[in-house]
Design a protein around this motif. Structure first.
Motif: not given
Length: 290
Positions: A182-187, A189-193
């Motif tokens: 996944i992209s750094e942005k998606a990573l 975003k998942s950590l924020a979740f």
């Protein structure tokens, strides 16, 4: 159309199936459902490899071309299995698998009362899983929910909430073999979740070393690097082991264990008496939401 990341879901389970041919005392990982979950192409190949000489030949070739990949996959799965078992014993009743692939864990927990599994993955993988589970069990078991998602675009909070996930109770999150795709942005975003999960929630995830992704250090895996980074650019993101703990702290996650090849060799390989390399490029993290 099947995406390249979706196609990779079939690879790890082949290593697990082959492991089942060994006597139980020599196995790193036991998974009685692995063969049933594997795609037809994998089952055909594995059937051919039931012959020990052929299996040994393939193993030797694989460990010359990609030393430690098989050992790393088996050890990380054993590590996650142990953390999941401890979490369930402690009373956690919600398990969320981010990037589930062909994960047999929800179906090895049929007897766990009150435990609910959410399998989150790319639409292609979820469709494949739905077909396989329906074929094996006649229907999706009541304790399992399958959720298609695009980690770059979709909102995990919304998708899981619609499916009945409640963020006010501690959950156990599995994020295995995903972060490099996944992209750094998606990573982030998942950590924020994950930072919004209930206090006491746990996550186990794996990552690929940043210096390997950047082509600075190959760890003996020059051929896989050319396939995964040089030609296809399939792996997109890596992490610096020294920065993992501080990166997670920003998301209210505290590292409990951070392990790799050395720890896996001592913990899982040595007791079997086998000589099995474990890749250095991948590490596993167990963290708790504070």
């Amino acid at each position: 159309m099947t995406t390249q990341p979706a196609q990779t879901a079939n690879g790890p389970i082949g290593h697990v199936v082959l492991e089942q041919y060994l006597p139980e005392g020599q196995r790193i990982l036991s998974d009685p459902l692995a063969r049933q979950f594997s795609p037809a192409s994998t089952r055909f190949l594995v059937a051919l490899l039931a012959l020990r000489p052929l299996r040994s030949l393939l193993f030797n070739i694989a460990n010359r071309v990609a030393p430690g990949i098989s050992g790393g996959i088996l050890c990380r799965k054993r590590f996650i299995d142990e953390k999941l078992a401890a979490a369930l014993d402690a009373g956690i009743q919600t398990v969320v698998i981010l990037g589930a692939g062909l994960d047999t864990r929800p179906y090895r927990q049929m007897e766990a009362p009150g435990v609910r599994f959410f399998e989150v993955d790319l639409p292609e993988n979820i469709a494949s899983t739905r077909d396989r589970i329906t074929l094996l069990f006649g229907a999706i078991p009541a304790h399992v929910t399958l959720l298609p998602v695009d980690f770059d675009r979709d909102d995990l909070d919304t998708i899981l909430a619609r499916a009945g996930y409640t963020p006010d109770k501690p959950a156990f999150f599995i994020w295995e073999g995903v972060t490099q795709y996944i992209s750094e942005k998606a990573l982030h975003k998942s950590l924020a979740f994950l930072s919004r999960a209930a206090k006491g929630s746990q996550v186990v995830f794996t990552y690929i070393r940043k210096d390997f992704i950047a082509g600075e250090h190959f760890y003996g895996l020059e051929i896989p690097y050319k396939q995964l980074r040089g030609r296809q650019q399939l792996w997109r993101f890596g992490m610096d082991p020294e920065a993992v703990a501080s990166s997670l702290e920003a998301y209210r996650l505290r590292v409990l264990e951070h392990v790799g090849s050395q720890e896996f060799q001592t913990r899982y390989v040595a007791p079997t008496g086998r000589t099995l390399p474990v890749m250095e490029i991948e590490r596993s993290v167990h963290a708790v939401r504070t």
